[in-house]
Structure formats: C-alpha cells, structure tokens
Design a protein around this motif. Structure first.
Motif, PDB file in Angstrom:
ATOM      1  N   PRO A  89       0.773  -1.002  -0.057  1.00  0.00           N
ATOM      2  CA  PRO A  89       0.033   0.122   0.011  1.00  0.00           C
ATOM      3  C   PRO A  89       0.901   1.222  -0.063  1.00  0.00           C
ATOM      4  O   PRO A  89       1.879   1.201   0.633  1.00  0.00           O
ATOM      5  CB  PRO A  89      -0.862  -0.132   1.260  1.00  0.00           C
ATOM      6  N   ASP A  90       0.278   2.102  -0.742  1.00  0.00           N
ATOM      7  CA  ASP A  90       1.031   3.630  -0.910  1.00  0.00           C
ATOM      8  C   ASP A  90       0.116   4.463   0.000  1.00  0.00           C
ATOM      9  O   ASP A  90      -0.925   4.927  -0.182  1.00  0.00           O
ATOM     10  CB  ASP A  90       1.028   4.038  -2.426  1.00  0.00           C
ATOM     11  N   PHE A  91       0.759   5.221   1.075  1.00  0.00           N
ATOM     12  CA  PHE A  91       0.216   5.905   2.178  1.00  0.00           C
ATOM     13  C   PHE A  91       0.630   7.472   1.792  1.00  0.00           C
ATOM     14  O   PHE A  91       0.530   8.460   2.574  1.00  0.00           O
ATOM     15  CB  PHE A  91       0.382   5.510   3.547  1.00  0.00           C
ATOM     16  N   SER A  92       1.468   7.711   0.732  1.00  0.00           N
ATOM     17  CA  SER A  92       2.162   9.058   0.515  1.00  0.00           C
ATOM     18  C   SER A  92       1.326  10.226   0.464  1.00  0.00           C
ATOM     19  O   SER A  92       1.257  11.400   0.627  1.00  0.00           O
ATOM     20  CB  SER A  92       2.807   8.978  -0.939  1.00  0.00           C
ATOM     21  N   ARG A  93      -0.277   9.883   0.301  1.00  0.00           N
ATOM     22  CA  ARG A  93      -0.918  11.090  -0.164  1.00  0.00           C
ATOM     23  C   ARG A  93      -2.258  11.211   0.982  1.00  0.00           C
ATOM     24  O   ARG A  93      -3.087  12.057   0.752  1.00  0.00           O
ATOM     25  CB  ARG A  93      -1.755  10.943  -1.596  1.00  0.00           C
TER      26      ARG A  93
END
Length: 310
Positions: A168-172
């Motif tokens: 998962p990408d939590f960058s935003r």
C-alpha cells in the motif's frame, strides 16, 4: 419506499428486547422493494476534526465544525455496516472494526449487535467489502468468528483492492500517527485468514438479485459501493465515499483517502446520481442510521435524513 423496524432476517422480527447495556438503538430496518436491509451500528471512532478536510483552510474547517455543533478538535465518527436479504441470500456489507485495538473501545460491537438482532453468523452466505480498511474487515478477525461462519462463505472484494494491500501507498493520506501501520497489518492478516474465500471482481458483480457491487476507486483503488434495487426502489451503500461534510463541501479531502482528487470526483458523481434518482443513501461514517436522500443545493448538495418509522 417503506421503512420497517420489524425485519424478518432470520429471527429478527422476534428479536429480544434491547438489553440494559444498550441505551440507544443500534439497528434500523428498511425495505427496498422485496429486499430487506438492516443498518447496524458498530459504534463510533473518536477522530481529529482535521481528518474531515485536510485541504481546507483551518479557519474554514473550524467554522464548519462550529456551525454543525461539532467539537473543534475531535468528534465521534459513526461506524455502520449493512445486512441485506435478497431471496435466499443473506449478505453482510462490511464487518466493522473488530476488537484488536483496545484504545478504540467504543467500536467493534457489530458481532454482538447482529446476535441481538437475531442474525446467526452461520446464516450469512456472502460478505461484500467496500474496501479493506480495518474498520471494514476487523469484525471478521475477532476470535471465534471465523469458526462460526459457513465454510462456503463468499467474500466479494475488488481485485484492485487486494492488489493494493500487497504494497500500500500512504504518500497522499493525512492520518493520525499509527494508523498506516495498523491498516497495513490488519489488511495483511485478513487476506491471510480468508484468502480461500475471497471472490474478486474487476469492475462490477451481481452478488444476488438486485444487489450489485461496483468498484469506484478513489478512497482506495478498489473501493466499491453497493446498489440495492427492487420494485422501483433504490438504496446505495456508499462505504467511505461520503462523509458528513461531503454534501456541502464534496471537494474537501478526507484524511483516509489514498487518491483525494479521484475520491472527490467519484463522490460528486455519486451525489449527482443520487440527487437525480431520489434513491436512499447509507454510508459508513454518517450518523446512525445514516438513511436519507441527497438534494442539489446550488453548486453543492444537501443531506435530507429519512424520517424514522417506528
């Protein structure tokens, strides 16, 4: 469209009187044509007010909170799940928070509230997940729950959602500390526990007659909504696409949204659809029982709660 408090899901119409520990109603039934729908409260989550709109000016957000008689710093977000009965299928839509986070003690009640409604877990034929955040899958991870479910239980979730949680990408997002790790670990544990029962779909799938799950993306890549249609009546369970502030300010970004711009676009399209069709809306984090209609209000929208039918 008739609202009913005596739902015939299993023994719900003969369910026991609320116990002394239940000070407020925790379930509400509505009939959509020939399909029965039961909204069940999993409790509430105390979250920062900033989570409602991290792209809004703090003063503007604070003014909205004040105008709506909400605390400035943190307030209770409702947690709602839905049970649908269509023909011989009993479908649980989302499963609540679970009990693995002791600090969130005011949530995680869905299993015993289903029992209080007379719904045997073994009667559930299908589970639909709007997405795999911990407040939507956690109830299935409570000790002893899996053993009480049917061995042939089907869990429907978008393929894009399962893929996303592999890395998962939590960058935003804009979440409180600790939430990304908790979300990641819960999703990983859920897939490990239930992989053999997952039934993935690409864009849309008819779970039962009149019950269709559709991937929307936005909130998470595989986020989905469930539309219930029968006899000209309509109800949409919007999962996490719509929050309390989303009618007046659909362009505001929620802190849990992994693609905020896409989430706002999908939210506006869904609200336009509901305003045009007049169908009922239920959403995870709208105040219980979260049943109402959407109206257009200038360049935005207006929430019109349904009148409770006792």
């Amino acid at each position: 469209m008739k609202h009913e408090t005596n739902m015939s899901l299993d023994n719900t119409s003969h369910s026991p009187t609320r116990g002394p520990d239940e000070l407020v109603p925790s379930r509400y039934a509505v009939r959509v044509g020939d399909i029965e729908v039961l909204v069940v409260s999993d409790g509430v989550l105390l979250l920062p007010g900033a989570m409602l709109a991290h792209n809004a000016e703090p003063a503007v957000r604070a003014a909205w909170l004040k105008e709506n008689f909400l605390p400035p710093d943190a307030f209770d977000w409702a947690l709602n799940v839905v049970v649908v009965r269509s023909g011989d299928r009993t479908i649980l839509i989302d499963a609540g928070m679970g009990t693995e986070f002791p600090d969130l003690e005011r949530s995680g009640h869905v299993i015993h509230r289903l029992e209080a409604a007379g719904i045997d877990l073994a009667s559930v034929t299908d589970v639909v997940l709007t997405h795999m955040h911990m407040d939507h899958v956690g109830g299935l991870l409570i000790d002893g729950v899996k053993e009480r479910l049917r061995p042939d239980l089907r869990i429907h979730v978008a393929a894009a959602e399962v893929k996303f949680w592999e890395a998962p990408d939590f960058s935003r997002v804009s979440m409180p500390p600790g939430f990304p790790d908790a979300l990641r670990s819960t999703a990983k544990r859920f897939v490990k526990e239930y992989r053999s029962q997952l039934r993935t779909f690409e864009e849309e799938y008819e779970v039962a007659p009149g019950v269709v799950v559709t991937r929307t993306g936005g909130h998470t890549p595989g986020h989905s909504v469930v539309r219930v249609t029968s006899g000209g009546d309509r109800l949409t369970f919007a999962g996490d696409l719509v929050f309390q502030v989303g009618f007046e300010h659909p362009e505001w970004y929620n802190g849990f949204e992994h693609d905020p711009e896409e989430a706002a676009r999908v939210r506006i399209n869904l609200l336009r659809e509901l305003a045009a069709t007049g169908g009922l809306l239920v959403a995870t984090h709208m105040p219980f029982p979260s049943i109402g209609h959407v109206a257009v209000a200038g360049d935005a929208f207006r929430w019109v709660p349904a009148i409770w039918d006792y």
